[in-house]
Design an enzyme around this catalytic site. Structure first.
Site, PDB file in Angstrom:
ATOM      1  N   ARG A   1       4.928 -10.152  -2.799  1.00 32.98           N
ATOM      2  CA  ARG A   1       5.742  -9.671  -1.685  1.00 32.98           C
ATOM      3  C   ARG A   1       6.215 -10.856  -0.861  1.00 32.98           C
ATOM      4  NH1 ARG A   1       3.243  -5.901   2.877  1.00 32.98           N
ATOM      5  NH2 ARG A   1       2.197  -7.835   3.464  1.00 32.98           N
TER       6      ARG A   1
ATOM      7  N   ASN B   1       0.569   2.108   4.903  1.00 33.92           N
ATOM      8  CA  ASN B   1       0.036   1.629   6.193  1.00 33.92           C
ATOM      9  C   ASN B   1       1.131   1.661   7.249  1.00 33.92           C
ATOM     10  OD1 ASN B   1      -2.067   1.050   4.526  1.00 33.92           O
ATOM     11  ND2 ASN B   1      -1.811  -1.163   4.587  1.00 33.92           N
ATOM     12  N   ASP B   2       2.276   1.091   6.908  1.00 37.35           N
ATOM     13  CA  ASP B   2       3.385   1.112   7.857  1.00 37.35           C
ATOM     14  C   ASP B   2       4.111   2.450   7.828  1.00 37.35           C
ATOM     15  OD1 ASP B   2       3.492  -1.300   9.365  1.00 37.35           O
ATOM     16  OD2 ASP B   2       3.938  -2.373   7.522  1.00 37.35           O
TER      17      ASP B   2
ATOM     18  N   HIS C   1      -5.225  -5.584   9.520  1.00 32.47           N
ATOM     19  CA  HIS C   1      -5.561  -6.521   8.447  1.00 32.47           C
ATOM     20  C   HIS C   1      -7.029  -6.898   8.465  1.00 32.47           C
ATOM     21  CE1 HIS C   1      -1.262  -6.440   8.210  1.00 32.47           C
ATOM     22  NE2 HIS C   1      -1.506  -6.580   6.923  1.00 32.47           N
TER      23      HIS C   1
ATOM     24  N   CYS D   1       0.891   0.734  -2.552  1.00 33.34           N
ATOM     25  CA  CYS D   1      -0.001  -0.389  -2.273  1.00 33.34           C
ATOM     26  C   CYS D   1      -0.597  -0.312  -0.869  1.00 33.34           C
ATOM     27  CB  CYS D   1       0.709  -1.717  -2.494  1.00 33.34           C
ATOM     28  SG  CYS D   1       2.172  -1.902  -1.464  1.00 33.34           S
TER      29      CYS D   1
ATOM     30  N   ARG E   1      -0.240   1.696  14.305  1.00 38.31           N
ATOM     31  CA  ARG E   1      -1.406   1.770  13.420  1.00 38.31           C
ATOM     32  C   ARG E   1      -2.662   1.163  14.034  1.00 38.31           C
ATOM     33  NH1 ARG E   1       0.782  -2.073   8.443  1.00 38.31           N
ATOM     34  NH2 ARG E   1      -1.233  -2.988   8.072  1.00 38.31           N
TER      35      ARG E   1
ATOM     36  N   ARG F   1       0.076 -10.417  -0.700  1.00 37.31           N
ATOM     37  CA  ARG F   1       0.594 -10.590   0.671  1.00 37.31           C
ATOM     38  C   ARG F   1       0.736 -12.087   0.923  1.00 37.31           C
ATOM     39  NH1 ARG F   1      -3.054  -6.002   1.811  1.00 37.31           N
ATOM     40  NH2 ARG F   1      -1.907  -4.464   3.048  1.00 37.31           N
TER      41      ARG F   1
HETATM   42  C1  PEP Z   1       1.720  -1.230   4.035  1.00 32.26           C
HETATM   43  O1  PEP Z   1       2.419  -1.284   5.044  1.00 32.26           O
HETATM   44  O2  PEP Z   1       1.265  -0.167   3.546  1.00 32.26           O
HETATM   45  C2  PEP Z   1       1.336  -2.465   3.326  1.00 32.26           C
HETATM   46  C3  PEP Z   1       0.680  -2.415   2.179  1.00 32.26           C
HETATM   47  O3  PEP Z   1       1.681  -3.653   3.886  1.00 32.26           O
HETATM   48  P1  PEP Z   1       0.918  -4.334   5.105  1.00 32.26           P
HETATM   49  O4  PEP Z   1      -0.367  -3.574   5.291  1.00 32.26           O
HETATM   50  O5  PEP Z   1       0.717  -5.748   4.724  1.00 32.26           O
HETATM   51  O6  PEP Z   1       1.877  -4.148   6.229  1.00 32.26           O
HETATM   52 MG    MG Z   2       3.612  -3.023   5.588  1.00 31.44          MG
END
Ligand code: PEP
Ligand code: MG
Length: 563
Positions: free
Chosen positions: A327, A449-450, A184, A497, A460, A291
């Site tokens: 979300r 991302n996840d 983040h 996203c 990550r 978020r």
């Molecule tokens: C993701 O996981 O791609 C995402 C957009 O959510 P976050 O980065 O807040 O986990």
């Molecule tokens: Mg995520």
């Protein structure tokens, strides 16, 4: 030259300034003059209040919530606490010791209760104790909100709260010892447009303070020995970067579409209602990911329904009919919220997080869903559920929403009757049952991302397995393709996203797979629009076919970046 992970594009040139926590050490001597010692304490308290008032104002100004610091001031301004400390000095101890004794007493009382809110006050008092002792001892920690010009900040890890406090004007670059491209902190540094290189091993030891540095946030390189030729080269790179930004500016106000005229939605990601201005300035067509967990951070207790409602409403109304996908709380993993007292877990990313937490804490979840539904009367609001792995989770959220709708109906409170409920596609399980989820979801949004981390079983934020964490891996590409196909087959929209949605090398594949919407950092909106405008389906299909025929991440990456 040191190497790390390029996390926020651009070149920063400036002087290294390290953020190091200094230890608090003192010897407890009986003061010769008790009255003077009491005055020394009073003056430290005054400095504490002034410093924190200024910090709170700076946090408010840059979109963070300064009220938690005002809470600290209020606690210390309580005459009872100060008089206890002064009485302690009268027993023959120094001011540092008096602060310690009294604060420790409060900490013990607060942390011994069952009430979560009161327990959080123990954390606040511990923070007050540390700060006050530092003032008494003249220990100056770097004030992130007030830095000299052209600072390259070197820190062990950049936390979201540090990022919001940053004196953006004067930060030329950021170098950290820990953190990955999708942490983040990385996302925040991209939105602040500060070049950042993360996970540079031993950066705090290897880089001398005040050393002139060049930080290349694109390649992940940090130059420590700079000759004139290197500096000239990077000034040139800086110039080219500015020219690219100027080219992208020409897409402002234009609709988003591919070269062959297929319209796409181009949304922005936000972490706070205070980012609304950035979204409007970015020319995004809506918000594809709000978020909400940041609303729950940096404070001592859950935001109330009213507070949440006001935040969601501000975005919904401020977007004037443009869509905002909110979300629901994505707590856990790397996002800790201290007052929720989540248990320590061996594997937090595989643990009690996001929708799992929310469905077990129904009352708190209902407060959030109710606030979102109420806000939906003021704009084009949709709900998105994070970390879904099973159909029954989505059905449980849907049932809760129906329950709240019935309550609102009886209270005559307006809301958007056909509010859309979508799934954040970010787990391998969701990918495997994408067809089943599509039957119950109004839309999908891929959280790369996840998803990348879970598909590759690679954390990550862990540099040691960073080589596995790539959206270009054949496994991840297949997961993305599969999710989009399931949405297309069912006729529901599919967005993305995760950070990959802004990657110009991935966009041809996303166009070929049939993605409908990209939601990106506000800073990347124009860049994505300009890239999409150069892509047509036929060429993208050929690129996708070739990319999917390759067996390794290295080949895919080399191929896509060569185009
Ligand atoms: C993701 O996981 O791609 C995402 C957009 O959510 P976050 O980065 O807040 O986990
Ligand atoms: Mg995520």
């Amino acid at each position: 030259m040191l190497k790390g992970i390029g996390a926020s594009e651009g070149v920063g040139i400036g002087k290294a300034r390290k953020l190091l926590e200094k230890p608090i050490v003192y010897t407890d001597k009986a003061p010769a003059d008790t009255a003077a010692e009491k005055e020394r304490l009073r003056s430290a308290v005054q400095t504490f209040c002034e410093k924190n008032e200024a910090r709170a104002a700076r946090m408010d100004a840059c979109g963070a919530d300064g009220d938690i610091l005002r809470g600290h001031i209020a606690m210390l301004s309580d005459p009872y606490m100060l008089s206890q400390m002064q009485e302690s000095i009268e027993t023959g101890v120094c001011a540092e010791k008096a602060v310690e004794t009294v604060c420790d007493m409060f900490i013990a009382v607060f942390s011994g209760t069952d009430d979560e809110l009161t327990q959080q006050r123990a954390v606040d008092v511990a923070d007050i104790k540390k700060q006050l002792q530092k003032i008494l001892l003249g220990i100056e920690d770097m004030d992130l909100g007030c830095l000299p010009p052209d600072t390259v900040l070197i820190v062990e890890e950049l936390t979201p709260s540090m990022t919001v406090e940053l004196d953006r004007e004067n930060v030329a670059g950021i170098v950290t010892e820990r953190g990955g491209r999708t942490s983040h902190a990385a996302i925040l540094s991209r939105s602040l447009k500060i070049p950042a290189v993360l996970s540079v091993e031993n950066a705090l030891t290897l880089i001398p303070s005040e050393k002139e540095l060049i930080v290349d946030g694109g390649t992940g390189e940090v130059y420590t020995d700079i000759d004139d030729a290197t500096k000239a080269r990077f000034l040139e790179v800086q110039k080219r970067f500015a020219e690219k930004a100027a080219r992208e500016e020409t897409y402002r106000g234009k609709p988003t579409a591919t070269k062959d005229g297929v319209p796409k939605k181009l949304y922005a990601n936000i972490g706070s209602h205070k980012d609304l201005e950035a979204v409007l300035a970015s020319d995004a067509e809506g918000v594809g990911l709000f978020r909400t967990e940041f609303l729950f951070m940096d404070r001592a207790a859950m935001p109330t329904e009213e507070e949440q409602f006001e935040a969601y409403k501000a975005v919904a109304a401020g977007l004037h009919g443009k869509e905002v996908i909110i979300r629901t709380l994505d707590v856990g993993g790397d996002k800790d919220i201290p007052y929720l007292n989540l248990k320590h877990e061996e594997n937090p990313f595989l643990g009690f997080r996001a929708v799992r937490y929310c469905l077990k804490n129904r009352d708190a979840y209902k407060v959030q869903l109710r606030a979102i539904l109420r806000a939906s009367a003021f704009g084009n609001v949709a709900v998105m559920v994070p970390l879904v792995t099973r159909v029954d989770e989505l059905l449980a959220v849907r049932a809760l929403v129906e329950e709240i709708k019935a309550e609102l109906d009886t209270q005559n409170i307006p809301y958007k009757k056909d509010i859309q409920i979508g799934v954040m596609m970010e787990t391998p399980a969701a990918c495997m049952i994408a067809d089943l989820l599509a039957a119950h979801a109004d839309f999908f949004s891929i959280g790369t991302n996840d998803l990348t981390g879970y598909i590759m079983a690679a954390d990550r934020g862990n540099a040691d397995v960073g080589y596995l964490y790539s959206t270009f891996d054949p496994a991840v590409l297949r997961a993305i393709k599969r999710i989009i196909a399931a949405a297309n087959d069912r006729g529901i929209p599919c967005g993305m996203c995760g950070e990959a949605a802004a990657d110009p090398h991935l966009l041809p594949l996303l166009v070929s797979f049939g993605l409908d919407e990209c939601s990106v950092n506000p800073a990347s909106v124009l860049s994505v629009r300009s890239t999409l405008a150069e892509l047509d389906r036929k060429t993208c299909d050929a690129i996708a076919q070739k990319a999917l025929s390759l067996e390794s991440e290295a080949e895919v990456s080399a191929y896509l970046t060569s185009l």
